[in-house]
Design an enzyme around this catalytic site. Structure first.
Site, PDB file in Angstrom:
ATOM      1  N   LEU A  49       0.878  -1.169   0.000  1.00 55.50           N
ATOM      2  CA  LEU A  49       0.000   0.000   0.000  1.00 55.50           C
ATOM      3  C   LEU A  49       0.915   1.218   0.000  1.00 55.50           C
ATOM      4  CD1 LEU A  49      -2.947   0.978   0.137  1.00 55.50           C
ATOM      5  CD2 LEU A  49      -2.767   0.931   2.628  1.00 55.50           C
ATOM      6  N   ASP A  50       0.747   2.093  -0.986  1.00 59.01           N
ATOM      7  CA  ASP A  50       1.629   3.235  -1.184  1.00 59.01           C
ATOM      8  C   ASP A  50       1.795   4.041   0.112  1.00 59.01           C
ATOM      9  OD1 ASP A  50       2.130   6.229  -2.095  1.00 59.01           O
ATOM     10  OD2 ASP A  50       2.709   4.944  -3.765  1.00 59.01           O
ATOM     11  N   PRO A  51       3.010   4.564   0.373  1.00 61.35           N
ATOM     12  CA  PRO A  51       3.208   5.370   1.587  1.00 61.35           C
ATOM     13  C   PRO A  51       2.239   6.534   1.714  1.00 61.35           C
ATOM     14  CG  PRO A  51       5.331   4.820   0.632  1.00 61.35           C
ATOM     15  CD  PRO A  51       4.293   4.340  -0.343  1.00 61.35           C
TER      16      PRO A  51
END
Length: 335
Positions: A50-52
């Site tokens: 999950l993207d930062p």
């Protein structure tokens, strides 16, 4: 005088799933390692990056649950996506430089028409600012170096797009999509179709397969809980497969299934089923059914099956605190 510090707590065999509400700015691995340390778990893994810049649901698998993390990785995902219309950026999100600003002149009817065009199977060109690999390097490495790499469009399915809020220039969407969908690219494409451009201002994952944010916990909340309260948050391994058909086996058949033997069944053919022993808590593994035969895919060991029927083992805390050895310069010695 030697400084003393608390002893390192031992790790334990923990089997199950924690629904984490990932904070913004953290990588998925950052969140995993922090939660793994808090829970003192021996083995853990997450169910897809999950993207930062994104927040929301990140199922974390511990122990035997890691065998079934692929099911969550392959599952459909649901997001709340916040688009800023009228502004494009170099990365398609808040981190990039502003490339262009345009007036926003669209109503709900125009938005609905565009969203309909992007519902169903679509082709997406992976963004340069992504973790997709090219010749062993992530695309974002090339992007930072100013190198454009040729990419092949990918086919994904947008199962549904719904407007949650529209107050120009902010458009908030509920997005249900297949794995591998770049919501940032979707935001840019929607903005382009509306004629004003857009970038992704915020992203929150709300569901992954059958799992939702209901009951999810943040890292900050996890840190404040007692060990017993933390353990109470650990869900059974089979929650990852909760939307699969279930099959119960008698004791003898369960033992043979765990040894990898095929079993005859009257249940209809299915590409994926979750299999249990006589005790409904005794999840045995995943399988598929072909021409009346139950064929194992991923199995738990007898020890892992038995662990599901027992309370989660508490963390054992050493009774004594030993002093920390130091070097001649006063720094802690490493081993």
């Amino acid at each position: 005088m030697r400084n003393a510090r608390p002893p390192r707590l031992p790790r334990r065999a923990l089997h199950g799933v924690l629904l984490l509400d990932k904070p913004i700015g953290w990588t998925s691995n950052d969140a995993l390692q922090k939660a793994k340390g808090i829970l003192r778990a021996e083995k853990g893994g997450h169910t897809g990056t999950l993207d930062p810049l994104a927040t929301g649901l990140l199922p974390l698998c511990f122990g035997a649950a890691t065998k079934f993390s692929q099911a969550s990785l392959d599952a459909d995902k649901r997001y709340t996506a916040t688009l800023h219309l009228g502004r494009t950026t170099s990365t398609g999100d808040l981190e990039g430089e502003v490339l262009e600003e345009r007036p926003v002149d669209c109503d709900r009817a125009a938005i609905a028409a565009v969203l309909e065009r992007f519902t169903g199977e679509i082709d997406q060109l992976p963004p340069m600012h992504s973790a997709l690999k090219h010749e062993g390097r992530a695309l974002y490495d090339y992007a930072r170096a100013g190198v454009e790499v040729e990419r092949t469009p990918r086919r994904v399915t947008i199962r549904s797009l719904a407007v949650l809020d529209w107050t120009a220039p902010t458009l908030v969407l509920d997005v249900l999509c297949t794995k591998g969908t770049y919501v940032r690219t979707l935001a840019e494409d929607i903005g382009r179709a509306l004629g004003c451009g857009a970038h992704l201002a915020a992203l929150r994952r709300t569901a992954s397969g059958p799992l939702t944010l209901d009951g999810a916990v943040t890292i900050a909340e996890l840190e404040t809980l007692t060990p017993a309260a933390r353990d109470a948050l650990i869900r059974p391994i089979d929650c990852l497969l909760a939307d699969w058909p279930a099959l119960r086996l008698a004791d003898d058949d369960a033992g043979r299934f765990l040894s990898g033997q095929r079993r005859r069944t009257a249940q209809a053919d299915a590409s994926a089923v979750r299999v249990y022993g006589p005790d409904p808590r005794a999840f045995l593994g995943s399988a598929h059914i072909t021409r009346g035969e139950l064929i194992a895919d991923r199995l738990l060991s007898p020890v892992e099956v038995a662990a599901q029927l027992q309370p989660i083992p508490p963390v054992s805390i050493p009774e004594t605190v030993t002093s920390t050895p130091q070097t001649a310069h006063g720094h802690e010695a490493t081993t």
